[in-house]
Design a protein around this motif. Structure first.
Motif, short mmCIF file in Angstrom:
data_model
loop_
_atom_site.label_atom_id
_atom_site.label_comp_id
_atom_site.label_asym_id
_atom_site.label_seq_id
_atom_site.Cartn_x
_atom_site.Cartn_y
_atom_site.Cartn_z
N ALA A 1 7.68 -5.84 -9.29
CA ALA A 1 7.60 -4.43 -8.54
C ALA A 1 6.29 -4.41 -7.95
CB ALA A 1 7.87 -3.30 -9.42
N PRO A 2 6.42 -3.55 -6.56
CA PRO A 2 5.10 -3.21 -6.19
C PRO A 2 4.39 -2.29 -7.41
CG PRO A 2 7.15 -2.62 -4.53
CD PRO A 2 7.55 -3.23 -5.98
N GLY A 3 3.40 -2.76 -7.39
CA GLY A 3 2.20 -2.22 -8.32
C GLY A 3 2.61 -2.59 -9.79
N TYR B 1 -7.69 6.04 -4.13
CA TYR B 1 -6.23 6.47 -4.20
C TYR B 1 -6.28 7.83 -4.97
CZ TYR B 1 -5.37 1.95 -2.58
OH TYR B 1 -5.12 0.68 -1.82
N GLY C 1 0.88 4.80 -13.22
CA GLY C 1 0.69 5.78 -12.20
C GLY C 1 1.18 5.39 -10.98
N PRO C 2 1.01 6.18 -9.68
CA PRO C 2 1.38 5.88 -8.35
C PRO C 2 0.21 4.92 -7.90
CG PRO C 2 0.31 8.04 -8.43
CD PRO C 2 0.32 7.61 -9.68
N SER C 3 -0.81 4.42 -8.48
CA SER C 3 -1.71 3.51 -7.72
C SER C 3 -2.51 2.68 -8.83
CB SER C 3 -2.60 4.28 -6.79
OG SER C 3 -3.08 5.24 -7.34
N PRO C 4 -1.71 1.79 -9.43
CA PRO C 4 -2.54 1.21 -10.60
C PRO C 4 -3.46 0.35 -10.08
CG PRO C 4 -0.18 0.32 -10.54
CD PRO C 4 -0.27 1.77 -9.38
N ASP D 1 -3.02 4.66 2.22
CA ASP D 1 -1.87 4.63 1.33
C ASP D 1 -1.84 3.49 0.57
OD1 ASP D 1 -1.18 7.08 2.20
OD2 ASP D 1 0.23 5.99 3.96
N TYR D 2 -1.47 3.55 -0.47
CA TYR D 2 -1.04 2.40 -1.42
C TYR D 2 0.01 1.57 -1.26
CZ TYR D 2 -1.22 0.24 -6.06
OH TYR D 2 -1.40 -0.75 -7.25
N VAL D 3 -0.35 0.72 -0.55
CA VAL D 3 0.88 -0.22 0.19
C VAL D 3 1.04 -1.73 -0.41
CG1 VAL D 3 2.20 -1.22 2.36
CG2 VAL D 3 0.83 1.13 2.33
N VAL D 4 2.08 -1.94 -1.14
CA VAL D 4 2.20 -3.12 -1.50
C VAL D 4 3.68 -3.55 -1.64
CG1 VAL D 4 1.87 -2.61 -3.92
CG2 VAL D 4 1.65 -4.96 -3.51
N ILE E 1 -1.67 10.50 -1.52
CA ILE E 1 -1.23 9.33 -0.84
C ILE E 1 0.09 9.04 -0.97
CG2 ILE E 1 -3.49 8.38 -1.25
CD1 ILE E 1 -1.82 6.64 -3.43
N ARG E 2 0.67 7.96 -0.07
CA ARG E 2 2.00 7.47 -0.03
C ARG E 2 1.64 6.32 -0.62
NH1 ARG E 2 5.36 4.22 2.71
NH2 ARG E 2 3.59 3.31 3.76
N THR E 3 2.92 6.02 -1.62
CA THR E 3 2.77 4.80 -2.49
C THR E 3 3.85 4.16 -2.43
OG1 THR E 3 2.32 3.72 -4.46
CG2 THR E 3 3.38 6.21 -4.47
N THR E 4 3.91 2.56 -2.39
CA THR E 4 5.17 1.93 -2.51
C THR E 4 5.53 1.50 -3.73
OG1 THR E 4 3.93 -0.22 -2.20
CG2 THR E 4 4.81 0.72 -0.33
N VAL E 5 4.81 2.02 -4.94
CA VAL E 5 5.11 1.79 -6.22
C VAL E 5 6.46 2.55 -6.42
CG1 VAL E 5 4.30 2.17 -8.70
CG2 VAL E 5 2.71 1.54 -6.97
#
Ligand SMILES: [Zn+2]
Lengths: 279, 239
Positions: free
Chosen positions: A55-57, A150, A157-160, A234-237, B9-13
């Motif tokens: 998964a992303p993150g 972030y 969380g939303p940005s590990p 943004d946290y993009v992965v 923030i926006r996140t893709t998680v």
């Protein structure tokens, strides 16, 4: 009853749980590995030993046998695979990024590049690479870095942070935070400019992959998080696809084995160590 | 730790469990009055830890109702001494945790005592959820969903603890009946918004809590909500 779901009794709760068994997700392991819906072309599915979409993150981890071929694929062009490898037999032998760059006289990871330990041996070799956008300078993101960038770094969380995820992956093999050395990352490139500036390259686009061969039994830890220098706020992965299949370790017939005198000695050291152990 | 954190923030998680907007929340207050030495809010899905001094009382508020607070306890000065489910149950001769239950270590010694409890019974049989056991219970599609064991490991690592230090735990506000034929499982909870439990530290105790992020069973009513942790002190009870 909770909404439409009946979980009031043990039997009802059990039925509710079991009804979910055939669901699928965009990120999940495929078991057995031979059942992977994304088996690499040209690979006999029955040879697969690991098939998963991270998964992303997310993170993943596995102990793999000597000779295993491990493919990491950047499905969307936004994955970033932060990788650590350890000698599974003696995990205090682990990736040494400095030697990995210094011994081959080459800073940028690519096909043929050995991932060296601090013991003068090869843990794994990059044997195929369709991306050529990688980094061995910046390591992975720390909690402090992600909090500043972030606002949060918690592993769920939303940005590990990459460090938080590699810590969890390592714990599952008896490793503690002090066992985690600097890592390398694949699919988001960094280049050093004339003045030393670390220049962000980004990815080579969707669908590229990197193949590693395990030169000894390895503990593999992978965190899929944005590269620390990713300029996006943004946290993009994106999702990261992992496949591994049975194969052979590098040998004298391989071009990369004797690509330089230093590498050849590193492979000789590795074989020497393994043969004495009966491997 | 704060539920007031605004995500900027926006996140893709992939989104984990999130509590339903408009959920009834009751933040309540300390069950045992005293000087407040700590008062923190634990966001849905998040871990929490603190050292509770001997004699101090920790009130845990089930703010949204039926939110499992998975809990581990350690002797703060020697973490090899830690909570033990069998010692706790055997000593009291009962499978459920209620007011008066002494939460014992593997050495049989009291770590904490339940001095106040506003639900019928608390669970210490059901253990914690994990990414790994989710794949057994619900299928491999849940492998990347969140779990309490991740929270425990992440929070434990802040105190130098690892997977070797995790043992069977206690679940405040979770309901795990053992039925007559031995059937056992997590079923709908017995709690409600604002219900509390109060536990007094019988030694200096490191308490680690996972505000359970499970998405597949009623341990949080499929609606993870915040917790409130309040530590109060009364000088005449300080040891
Ligand atoms: Zn849980």
């Amino acid at each position: 009853m909770v909404g439409a779901r009946d979980t009031a009794s043990v039997l009802a709760a059990r039925a509710d749980a079991r009804a979910q068994g055939s669901n699928v997700s965009d990120w999940m392991p495929y078991l057995p590995a031979a059942s992977s819906p994304f088996a690499p072309e040209g690979v006999d599915p029955s040879a697969l030993v690991w098939a998963e979409t991270v998964a992303p993150g997310g993170y993943t981890h596995k102990v793999v046998a000597r000779g295993t071929r491990l493919r990491l694929e950047d499905v969307t062009g936004d994955a970033c695979a932060h990788v650590l490898v350890f000698n599974a037999l003696e995990p205090w032998e682990r990736l040494n990024v400095a030697d990995t760059q210094k011994i081959p006289w080459q800073a940028y990871l690519g096909a043929g590049h050995p991932l060296l330990s601090g013991e003068g041996r090869v843990l794994a070799t990059v044997v195929a690479d369709t991306s050529a956008h990688h980094d061995a300078f910046c390591g992975t993101s720390s909690d402090e870095w992600n909090v500043v960038k972030y606002g949060d770094a918690a592993p769920q969380g939303p940005s590990p942070s990459g460090r938080a995820l590699l810590t969890l992956a390592g714990v599952k093999h008896g490793l503690t935070p002090r066992d985690l050395p600097p890592s390398v990352s694949f699919f988001q490139g960094v280049r050093v400019e004339d003045d030393g500036a670390l220049a962000w390259q980004g990815s080579a686009g969707p669908g590229t992959y990197v193949d590693l061969v395990a030169e000894m039994p390895l503990i593999v830890l992978v965190a899929n998080v944005p590269h620390p220098l990713d300029p996006r706020t943004d946290y993009v992965v994106g999702p990261l696809r992992v496949h591994a299949w049975r194969g052979d370790p590098s040998g004298p017939a391989d071009e990369h084995y004797s690509a330089s005198p230093e590498r050849e000695r590193a492979y000789l050291n590795t074989t020497d160590y393994l043969e004495a152990r009966g491997l | 730790m704060s539920t007031d954190t605004v995500e900027t923030i926006r996140t893709t998680v992939p989104v984990g469990a999130q509590y339903a907007p408009g959920s009834l929340l009751d933040w309540s207050e300390a069950l045992v009055p005293g000087d407040i030495v700590l008062d923190e809010r634990v966001a849905p899905n998040a871990p929490w830890s603190a050292v509770v001094r001997a004699g101090d009382v920790l009130t845990i508020v089930d703010v949204g109702g039926n939110q499992s607070a998975d809990c581990l306890m350690f002797n703060a000065h020697d973490t090899s001494e830690r909570y033990s489910v069998p010692d706790t149950l055997t000593w009291q001769g009962n499978a459920y945790v209620r007011e008066g239950t002494v939460l014992r270590s593997g050495l049989g010694r009291p770590l904490m005592t339940v001095v106040g409890n506003e639900i019928d019974r608390q669970d210490t049989i059901g253990g914690a959820c994990s990414k790994e056991s989710n794949t057994l219970r619900y299928g491999h599609h849940t492998a990347y969903q969140h779990g309490c064991r991740e929270n425990f490991l992440a929070e434990a690592s802040r105190h130098g603890l690892t997977s070797r230090d995790l043992v069977s735990n206690l679940n405040w506000f979770m309901n795990v009946p053992v039925e007559a034929d031995g059937a056992l499982g997590i079923v709908d909870g017995l709690s409600a918004p604002g219900r509390r439990v109060a536990i007094r530290a019988d030694m200096d105790v490191l308490v680690i809590v996972s505000n359970c992020p499970q998405m597949n069973n009623p341990c949080n009513e499929f609606n993870p909500t915040p917790l409130r942790m309040i530590v109060t002190r009364n000088e005449d009870t300080v040891r």
